[in-house]
Design a protein around this motif. Structure first.
Motif, mmCIF file in Angstrom:
data_model
loop_
_atom_site.group_PDB
_atom_site.id
_atom_site.type_symbol
_atom_site.label_atom_id
_atom_site.label_comp_id
_atom_site.label_asym_id
_atom_site.label_seq_id
_atom_site.Cartn_x
_atom_site.Cartn_y
_atom_site.Cartn_z
ATOM 1 N N VAL A 1 3.964 -16.854 5.382
ATOM 2 C CA VAL A 1 5.364 -16.458 5.512
ATOM 3 C C VAL A 1 5.916 -16.038 4.150
ATOM 4 N N HIS A 2 5.567 -16.783 3.112
ATOM 5 C CA HIS A 2 5.997 -16.439 1.760
ATOM 6 C C HIS A 2 5.462 -15.069 1.342
ATOM 7 N N LEU A 3 4.180 -14.819 1.595
ATOM 8 C CA LEU A 3 3.590 -13.530 1.213
ATOM 9 C C LEU A 3 4.177 -12.370 2.008
ATOM 10 N N ILE A 4 4.452 -12.596 3.270
ATOM 11 C CA ILE A 4 5.077 -11.540 4.080
ATOM 12 C C ILE A 4 6.478 -11.236 3.554
ATOM 13 N N ASP A 5 7.202 -12.270 3.176
ATOM 14 C CA ASP A 5 8.525 -12.068 2.580
ATOM 15 C C ASP A 5 8.417 -11.266 1.286
ATOM 16 N N ARG A 6 7.485 -11.608 0.435
ATOM 17 C CA ARG A 6 7.276 -10.871 -0.817
ATOM 18 C C ARG A 6 6.828 -9.433 -0.527
ATOM 19 N N PHE A 7 5.999 -9.241 0.498
ATOM 20 C CA PHE A 7 5.525 -7.911 0.880
ATOM 21 C C PHE A 7 6.700 -7.024 1.283
ATOM 22 N N ILE A 8 7.636 -7.601 2.025
ATOM 23 C CA ILE A 8 8.796 -6.841 2.481
ATOM 24 C C ILE A 8 9.731 -6.513 1.322
ATOM 25 N N ASN A 9 9.948 -7.469 0.430
ATOM 26 C CA ASN A 9 10.950 -7.302 -0.619
ATOM 27 C C ASN A 9 10.440 -6.612 -1.881
ATOM 28 N N LEU A 10 9.190 -6.706 -2.193
ATOM 29 C CA LEU A 10 8.648 -6.116 -3.424
ATOM 30 C C LEU A 10 7.802 -4.890 -3.090
ATOM 31 N N ARG A 11 8.444 -3.763 -2.985
ATOM 32 C CA ARG A 11 7.752 -2.526 -2.604
ATOM 33 C C ARG A 11 6.683 -2.120 -3.606
ATOM 34 N N GLU A 12 6.946 -2.334 -4.886
ATOM 35 C CA GLU A 12 6.018 -1.864 -5.913
ATOM 36 C C GLU A 12 4.741 -2.709 -6.001
ATOM 37 N N CYS A 13 4.729 -3.874 -5.375
ATOM 38 C CA CYS A 13 3.564 -4.770 -5.441
ATOM 39 C C CYS A 13 2.852 -4.918 -4.104
ATOM 40 N N ARG A 14 3.126 -4.045 -3.173
ATOM 41 C CA ARG A 14 2.594 -4.214 -1.818
ATOM 42 C C ARG A 14 1.070 -4.220 -1.751
ATOM 43 N N LYS A 15 0.424 -3.434 -2.582
ATOM 44 C CA LYS A 15 -1.036 -3.388 -2.548
ATOM 45 C C LYS A 15 -1.630 -4.742 -2.935
ATOM 46 N N ASP A 16 -1.130 -5.328 -4.016
ATOM 47 C CA ASP A 16 -1.618 -6.637 -4.459
ATOM 48 C C ASP A 16 -1.316 -7.721 -3.430
ATOM 49 N N ILE A 17 -0.132 -7.677 -2.864
ATOM 50 C CA ILE A 17 0.258 -8.682 -1.875
ATOM 51 C C ILE A 17 -0.577 -8.537 -0.612
ATOM 52 N N ALA A 18 -0.876 -7.312 -0.207
ATOM 53 C CA ALA A 18 -1.701 -7.095 0.982
ATOM 54 C C ALA A 18 -3.099 -7.668 0.786
ATOM 55 N N VAL A 19 -3.653 -7.535 -0.404
ATOM 56 C CA VAL A 19 -4.972 -8.114 -0.689
ATOM 57 C C VAL A 19 -4.912 -9.632 -0.577
ATOM 58 N N LYS A 20 -3.853 -10.240 -1.084
ATOM 59 C CA LYS A 20 -3.701 -11.694 -1.004
ATOM 60 C C LYS A 20 -3.526 -12.150 0.445
ATOM 61 N N ILE A 21 -2.832 -11.359 1.240
ATOM 62 C CA ILE A 21 -2.687 -11.680 2.663
ATOM 63 C C ILE A 21 -4.047 -11.614 3.351
ATOM 64 N N LEU A 22 -4.842 -10.609 3.033
ATOM 65 C CA LEU A 22 -6.171 -10.490 3.640
ATOM 66 C C LEU A 22 -7.085 -11.642 3.223
ATOM 67 N N ILE A 23 -6.984 -12.075 1.984
ATOM 68 C CA ILE A 23 -7.775 -13.230 1.537
ATOM 69 C C ILE A 23 -7.373 -14.467 2.324
ATOM 70 N N LEU A 24 -6.078 -14.648 2.520
ATOM 71 C CA LEU A 24 -5.593 -15.797 3.276
ATOM 72 C C LEU A 24 -6.031 -15.719 4.739
ATOM 73 N N LEU A 25 -5.991 -14.521 5.311
ATOM 74 C CA LEU A 25 -6.388 -14.348 6.710
ATOM 75 C C LEU A 25 -7.895 -14.455 6.923
ATOM 76 N N SER A 26 -8.679 -14.311 5.872
ATOM 77 C CA SER A 26 -10.132 -14.372 6.023
ATOM 78 C C SER A 26 -10.604 -15.766 6.423
ATOM 79 N N ASN A 27 -9.795 -16.782 6.231
ATOM 80 C CA ASN A 27 -10.171 -18.135 6.646
ATOM 81 C C ASN A 27 -10.151 -18.314 8.159
ATOM 82 N N ILE A 28 -9.416 -17.503 8.870
ATOM 83 C CA ILE A 28 -9.264 -17.689 10.313
ATOM 84 C C ILE A 28 -10.587 -17.548 11.061
ATOM 85 N N PRO A 29 -11.374 -16.466 10.876
ATOM 86 C CA PRO A 29 -12.631 -16.387 11.631
ATOM 87 C C PRO A 29 -13.642 -17.459 11.214
#
Length: 100
Positions: free
Chosen positions: A61-89
């Motif tokens: 939720v924190h990363l999604i909030d940062r993704f929405i609010n920080l347009r200039e850092c979206r690429k870095d935040i998206a990578v961090k979201i993918l790392i976090l989501l990789s634990n699910i499978p």
């Protein structure tokens, strides 16, 4: 001429959380397999899994909030979201093996 510099997103806690929960859950999974599927390991593993789900959800939720609010850092935040989501499978695979 203006030079556009891309700001980097310097948050390290999300990757540390993802890697930490992966290592601990993998250790508990291996311990469960080595102990001949002892239910005593599950006494430790289930509360850890529940707390890991809660913590990872809060971080997501924190990363999604940062993704929405920080347009200039979206690429870095998206990578961090993918790392976090990789634990699910991985966690799902552990769950399937333990439940069989």
């Amino acid at each position: 001429m203006k030079t556009i510099t891309e700001k980097s997103f310097e948050e390290k806690q999300s990757a540390e959380l993802a890697i930490g929960t992966f290592i601990i859950s993998s250790f508990l999974f291996v311990l469960y397999i080595i102990s001949n599927e002892s239910p005593n390991v599950l006494v430790i593993a289930w509360p850890f899994a529940a707390s890991a789900i809660i913590l990872n959800t809060i971080m997501m939720v924190h990363l999604i909030d940062r993704f929405i609010n920080l347009r200039e850092c979206r690429k870095d935040i998206a990578v961090k979201i993918l790392i976090l989501l990789s634990n699910i499978p991985i966690t799902f695979l552990y769950y399937v093996v333990v439940m069989k």
